[in-house]
Write a protein that holds these residues in place. Structure first.
Motif, PDB file in Angstrom:
ATOM      1  N   SER A  32      45.496 -11.020 -45.819  1.00 12.64           N
ATOM      2  CA  SER A  32      45.414 -12.210 -44.962  1.00 12.64           C
ATOM      3  C   SER A  32      45.459 -11.802 -43.498  1.00 12.64           C
ATOM      4  CB  SER A  32      46.580 -13.154 -45.261  1.00 12.64           C
ATOM      5  OG  SER A  32      47.806 -12.597 -44.795  1.00 12.64           O
ATOM      6  N   PRO A  33      44.952 -12.651 -42.593  1.00 11.00           N
ATOM      7  CA  PRO A  33      45.037 -12.350 -41.155  1.00 11.00           C
ATOM      8  C   PRO A  33      46.470 -12.099 -40.699  1.00 11.00           C
ATOM      9  CG  PRO A  33      43.523 -14.173 -41.536  1.00 11.00           C
ATOM     10  CD  PRO A  33      44.195 -13.897 -42.849  1.00 11.00           C
ATOM     11  N   GLN A  34      47.409 -12.831 -41.278  1.00 10.44           N
ATOM     12  CA  GLN A  34      48.813 -12.651 -40.892  1.00 10.44           C
ATOM     13  C   GLN A  34      49.324 -11.276 -41.331  1.00 10.44           C
ATOM     14  OE1 GLN A  34      47.592 -15.352 -42.564  1.00 10.44           O
ATOM     15  NE2 GLN A  34      47.550 -16.713 -40.766  1.00 10.44           N
ATOM     16  N   GLU A  35      48.949 -10.866 -42.557  1.00  5.04           N
ATOM     17  CA  GLU A  35      49.368  -9.553 -43.048  1.00  5.04           C
ATOM     18  C   GLU A  35      48.778  -8.444 -42.185  1.00  5.04           C
ATOM     19  OE1 GLU A  35      49.885  -9.459 -47.787  1.00  5.04           O
ATOM     20  OE2 GLU A  35      47.915 -10.156 -47.152  1.00  5.04           O
ATOM     21  N   TYR A  36      47.499  -8.571 -41.856  1.00  2.00           N
ATOM     22  CA  TYR A  36      46.855  -7.528 -41.055  1.00  2.00           C
ATOM     23  C   TYR A  36      47.455  -7.482 -39.655  1.00  2.00           C
ATOM     24  CZ  TYR A  36      43.285  -4.609 -38.904  1.00  2.00           C
ATOM     25  OH  TYR A  36      42.638  -3.595 -38.241  1.00  2.00           O
ATOM     26  N   GLY A  37      47.713  -8.639 -39.076  1.00  2.00           N
ATOM     27  CA  GLY A  37      48.332  -8.682 -37.758  1.00  2.00           C
ATOM     28  C   GLY A  37      49.701  -8.024 -37.753  1.00  2.00           C
ATOM     29  N   ALA A  38      50.464  -8.265 -38.809  1.00  2.00           N
ATOM     30  CA  ALA A  38      51.783  -7.645 -38.920  1.00  2.00           C
ATOM     31  C   ALA A  38      51.658  -6.128 -39.055  1.00  2.00           C
ATOM     32  CB  ALA A  38      52.531  -8.220 -40.126  1.00  2.00           C
ATOM     33  N   GLN A  39      50.627  -5.677 -39.809  1.00  2.00           N
ATOM     34  CA  GLN A  39      50.400  -4.241 -39.955  1.00  2.00           C
ATOM     35  C   GLN A  39      50.046  -3.613 -38.612  1.00  2.00           C
ATOM     36  OE1 GLN A  39      48.203  -2.337 -43.436  1.00  2.00           O
ATOM     37  NE2 GLN A  39      46.633  -2.166 -41.862  1.00  2.00           N
ATOM     38  N   LEU A  40      49.182  -4.266 -37.835  1.00  2.00           N
ATOM     39  CA  LEU A  40      48.843  -3.760 -36.504  1.00  2.00           C
ATOM     40  C   LEU A  40      50.085  -3.636 -35.632  1.00  2.00           C
ATOM     41  CD1 LEU A  40      45.550  -5.668 -35.510  1.00  2.00           C
ATOM     42  CD2 LEU A  40      45.784  -3.268 -36.180  1.00  2.00           C
ATOM     43  N   SER A  41      50.957  -4.611 -35.716  1.00  2.00           N
ATOM     44  CA  SER A  41      52.166  -4.594 -34.888  1.00  2.00           C
ATOM     45  C   SER A  41      53.075  -3.435 -35.263  1.00  2.00           C
ATOM     46  CB  SER A  41      52.915  -5.923 -35.037  1.00  2.00           C
ATOM     47  OG  SER A  41      52.157  -7.000 -34.525  1.00  2.00           O
ATOM     48  N   PRO A  66      48.009 -10.097 -33.055  1.00  2.00           N
ATOM     49  CA  PRO A  66      49.039 -11.097 -32.756  1.00  2.00           C
ATOM     50  C   PRO A  66      49.224 -11.302 -31.258  1.00  2.00           C
ATOM     51  CG  PRO A  66      49.791  -9.572 -34.460  1.00  2.00           C
ATOM     52  CD  PRO A  66      48.515  -9.010 -33.915  1.00  2.00           C
ATOM     53  N   VAL A  67      49.509 -12.524 -30.874  1.00  2.00           N
ATOM     54  CA  VAL A  67      49.697 -12.867 -29.466  1.00  2.00           C
ATOM     55  C   VAL A  67      50.800 -12.011 -28.845  1.00  2.00           C
ATOM     56  CG1 VAL A  67      50.364 -14.703 -27.867  1.00  2.00           C
ATOM     57  CG2 VAL A  67      48.882 -15.230 -29.816  1.00  2.00           C
ATOM     58  N   GLU A  68      51.877 -11.788 -29.596  1.00  4.57           N
ATOM     59  CA  GLU A  68      52.987 -10.999 -29.079  1.00  4.57           C
ATOM     60  C   GLU A  68      52.562  -9.561 -28.787  1.00  4.57           C
ATOM     61  OE1 GLU A  68      52.907 -12.540 -31.971  1.00  4.57           O
ATOM     62  OE2 GLU A  68      54.201 -14.298 -31.695  1.00  4.57           O
ATOM     63  N   LEU A  69      51.699  -9.014 -29.646  1.00  6.76           N
ATOM     64  CA  LEU A  69      51.220  -7.654 -29.444  1.00  6.76           C
ATOM     65  C   LEU A  69      50.309  -7.573 -28.227  1.00  6.76           C
ATOM     66  CD1 LEU A  69      50.941  -4.721 -30.331  1.00  6.76           C
ATOM     67  CD2 LEU A  69      49.185  -5.433 -31.971  1.00  6.76           C
ATOM     68  N   ALA A  70      49.418  -8.543 -28.084  1.00  7.38           N
ATOM     69  CA  ALA A  70      48.487  -8.558 -26.949  1.00  7.38           C
ATOM     70  C   ALA A  70      49.231  -8.704 -25.620  1.00  7.38           C
ATOM     71  CB  ALA A  70      47.487  -9.699 -27.118  1.00  7.38           C
ATOM     72  N   ALA A  71      50.425  -9.280 -25.661  1.00  7.15           N
ATOM     73  CA  ALA A  71      51.209  -9.436 -24.439  1.00  7.15           C
ATOM     74  C   ALA A  71      51.910  -8.136 -24.039  1.00  7.15           C
ATOM     75  CB  ALA A  71      52.242 -10.547 -24.620  1.00  7.15           C
ATOM     76  N   GLN A  72      51.987  -7.181 -24.985  1.00  6.90           N
ATOM     77  CA  GLN A  72      52.724  -5.948 -24.733  1.00  6.90           C
ATOM     78  C   GLN A  72      51.852  -4.803 -24.222  1.00  6.90           C
ATOM     79  OE1 GLN A  72      54.727  -5.042 -28.405  1.00  6.90           O
ATOM     80  NE2 GLN A  72      55.822  -7.006 -28.455  1.00  6.90           N
ATOM     81  N   LEU A  73      50.551  -4.823 -24.551  1.00  5.09           N
ATOM     82  CA  LEU A  73      49.678  -3.737 -24.102  1.00  5.09           C
ATOM     83  C   LEU A  73      48.260  -4.260 -23.963  1.00  5.09           C
ATOM     84  CD1 LEU A  73      48.691  -1.150 -26.858  1.00  5.09           C
ATOM     85  CD2 LEU A  73      49.354  -3.490 -27.366  1.00  5.09           C
ATOM     86  N   PRO A  74      47.441  -3.591 -23.143  1.00  5.88           N
ATOM     87  CA  PRO A  74      46.062  -4.048 -22.976  1.00  5.88           C
ATOM     88  C   PRO A  74      45.280  -3.957 -24.281  1.00  5.88           C
ATOM     89  CG  PRO A  74      46.690  -2.488 -21.250  1.00  5.88           C
ATOM     90  CD  PRO A  74      47.765  -2.443 -22.281  1.00  5.88           C
ATOM     91  N   VAL A  75      44.543  -5.015 -24.606  1.00  4.29           N
ATOM     92  CA  VAL A  75      43.660  -5.038 -25.769  1.00  4.29           C
ATOM     93  C   VAL A  75      42.240  -5.177 -25.238  1.00  4.29           C
ATOM     94  CG1 VAL A  75      43.028  -6.212 -27.905  1.00  4.29           C
ATOM     95  CG2 VAL A  75      45.446  -6.083 -27.207  1.00  4.29           C
ATOM     96  N   LEU A  76      41.436  -4.132 -25.398  1.00  2.00           N
ATOM     97  CA  LEU A  76      40.082  -4.112 -24.856  1.00  2.00           C
ATOM     98  C   LEU A  76      39.077  -4.015 -25.990  1.00  2.00           C
ATOM     99  CD1 LEU A  76      40.620  -1.495 -21.982  1.00  2.00           C
ATOM    100  CD2 LEU A  76      40.805  -3.994 -21.835  1.00  2.00           C
ATOM    101  N   ASN A  77      37.895  -4.588 -25.779  1.00  2.27           N
ATOM    102  CA  ASN A  77      36.824  -4.386 -26.751  1.00  2.27           C
ATOM    103  C   ASN A  77      35.905  -3.281 -26.253  1.00  2.27           C
ATOM    104  OD1 ASN A  77      34.329  -5.679 -25.428  1.00  2.27           O
ATOM    105  ND2 ASN A  77      35.847  -7.319 -25.260  1.00  2.27           N
TER     106      ASN A  77
END
Length: 549
Positions: free
Chosen positions: A95-104, A126-137
């Motif tokens: 699920s998106p939530q599971e994958y987001g948690a794995q990324l974190s 996750p929003v919390e992760l994106a607030a902690q470091l730059p996320v670039l494409n």
């Protein structure tokens, strides 16, 4: 030992390249870019990364998808001095939530300077992760500025390969620049490649070691043409793999046993537009079945495929990639062994038609410079590897590193044996379960059940579940038809399990097509099957459950 000759950066930054990257674009077919242009663009992207804080010693978290932008960005990270950490792609059924948690979790352990990801996957961060470091494409990195390249040194960590998580949560193998460069030369020798004269076709995910080292970097380093498709395209239309090889005159490719089965089934009796020129088809990442190789030759033989093209191999991320491989131009070796003896660790060769015989495909002799031994000599036991391209360990995991790496020897955790100088892979450690004091290779039962007919090939998983103080065996299946007689299939599967291993199934769980959890390269994630079965909510999209015994 394979000679390293030219270093990794000299190979990738050569100024005399003539090879071309042919990259799949969803709406426009294949685009075509010379390797020299890929390198030029990467220099500009490196300047953008340097401005974002990437410098020698930095770690850069990435999700490597099969796009031309990703290839450029990969080199750009190295030119800026960073080590690339390759996070797994979302697994099927995750699920998106599971994958987001794995990324974190992975990001917290890694401590990266920046996270690079496709724009389409950015919503999974996750929003919390994106607030902690730059996320670039990747596409945001292009620019015209230049910096003085400062790639990782020979003994520095250049790549951190996170496992796809087929048997456990992802772990990061640290690979040095020297290990990668050495292994590319080993692959070059293994396949007999001619610089500037080969074409590799691949759909394998670049987040997987076979995709990135075995095909993409292999082609780039030795100036081959490279045809890059995607796992999504292959999954939707398995025929595209061999059609691409026909169209582009491929001489080399790599894939899994399951992928060959899907491609052969999809091909049927059709003939490819142009005859195949394939000399090398490395088959790995899972146990290889002779029946699959035979069926693939039957499907593509009329288009020019020969059995001598198949090169069954054994390898793992901890060795960068390959450990052993069938020699170039040789027909793969198969031998039959007493199945009951194998379960007891004994190696007893028997005639192919002997009762209880298990036919195994050899994974070939170890590559030059590589030594493979077993924990218990002349028995089925843990495979141990000494190779010039071993990882230095697992990032920030001293306990697991100490457990698996001893005095320069990798204790793989995989089960197999060496017979007549060739490696036979029997199964991952997670594939061996013990029930009532009896050892059971799950792959043996799964293969036999799938051979019955009503179950999709490569779509079964036997897991042991704790309950009431005892362990019970549950078989998960994806049936070919949703209208099948599930009780009958379950009874047949139970009979096969008793015949093969003398064990009793407790339950058969029938799952909707495409819902068994898999890694991006197609391997079933057994540990996630257990977790989903043990959960309160039915995330497996079950069609039916049949209790047995």
């Amino acid at each position: 030992m394979a000679t390293t000759g030219t270093g990794l950066w000299d190979l990738l930054l050569r100024d005399d390249s003539h090879g071309v990257l042919h990259h799949w674009q969803e709406d426009d077919g294949f685009g075509h870019t010379p390797w020299s242009e890929v390198v030029a663009d990467a220099h500009g992207m490196a300047a953008t990364l340097r401005a974002a804080g990437v410098r020698p010693g930095s770690r850069v978290a990435t999700v490597l998808t099969n796009s031309a932008h990703t290839l450029r960005g990969l080199l750009a990270v190295w030119l800026a001095g960073g080590a690339v950490a390759s996070f797994p792609l979302p697994a099927r059924g995750q699920s998106p939530q599971e994958y987001g948690a794995q990324l974190s979790v992975l990001t917290e352990r890694l401590g990266p300077t920046v996270l690079l990801i496709d724009q389409a996957l950015a919503p999974l961060v996750p929003v919390e992760l994106a607030a902690q470091l730059p996320v670039l494409n990747w596409t945001s990195l292009y620019g015209d500025h230049r910096i003085e390249p400062s790639p990782p040194g020979p003994e520095d960590t250049a790549f951190i390969q996170y496992s796809s998580g087929s048997t456990s949560l992802p772990k990061g193998c640290e690979l040095s620049t020297r290990a990668i460069g050495t292994h590319l030369h080993m692959l070059h020798e293994m396949t007999g490649g001619r610089p500037g004269a080969e074409t590799i076709v691949s759909w394998l995910p670049l987040s997987h070691d076979m995709g990135i080292f075995g095909t993409m970097l292999h082609a780039w380093a030795f100036d081959y043409d490279f045809v890059l498709s995607s796992p999504e395209r292959f999954g939707m239309a398995p025929r595209t793999w061999f059609r691409d090889m026909s169209e582009y005159g491929a001489t080399m490719t790599a894939g899994t046993n399951t992928a060959l089965h899907l491609a052969a089934r999809a091909q049927g009796r059709n003939i490819l537009p142009e005859p195949l020129k394939l000399n090398v088809c490395v088959v790995g990442a899972e146990r290889v079945d002779w029946e699959t190789l035979d069926a693939t030759v039957a499907a593509f033989g009329p288009s020019g495929l020969k059995a001598t093209a198949f090169m069954p191999a054994y390898g793992m991320a901890e060795a960068t990639l390959a450990v052993s491989c069938t020699p170039l131009g040789a027909v793969p070796v198969t031998r039959s062994f007493d199945g009951a003896a194998l379960l007891d660790g004994r190696i007893v060769e028997v005639p192919e038609d002997a009762p209880g015989a298990t036919r195994l495909v050899s994974n070939g002799p170890p590559l030059p410079g590589v030594t493979v031994t077993t924990k218990e000599p002349d028995r089925v036991s843990e495979l141990r590897v000494d190779s010039p391209s071993l990882a230095s360990g697992y990032l920030n995991d001293a306990e697991r590193t100490a457990e698996r790496f001893h005095d320069g020897i990798l204790h793989t955790g995989d089960l197999g044996f060496v017979h007549d100088g060739e490696v036979y892979f029997v199964g991952r450690a997670d594939d061996l379960i013990s029930v009532g004091g009896r050892n059971v290779y799950t792959s043996e039962i799964e293969s036999a059940v799938e051979a019955m007919g009503p179950v999709r090939k490569g779509c079964s998983a036997l897991v042991d579940m704790a309950g009431g103080g005892v362990s019970k065996l549950v078989l998960l299946l994806e049936p070919k038809r949703s209208s099948a007689d599930f009780a009958l299939i379950a009874d047949q599967a139970a009979a096969v399990a008793r015949e093969k291993s003398g064990i009793a199934l407790s339950e058969c769980v029938f799952v909707e097509r495409g819902h068994l959890p898999r890694t991006p390269s197609g391997k079933i994630q057994r540990f996630r099957c257990r977790a989903l079965l043990g959960g309160e909510a039915d995330q497996l999209q079950t069609i039916a459950r049949v209790q047995l015994g």
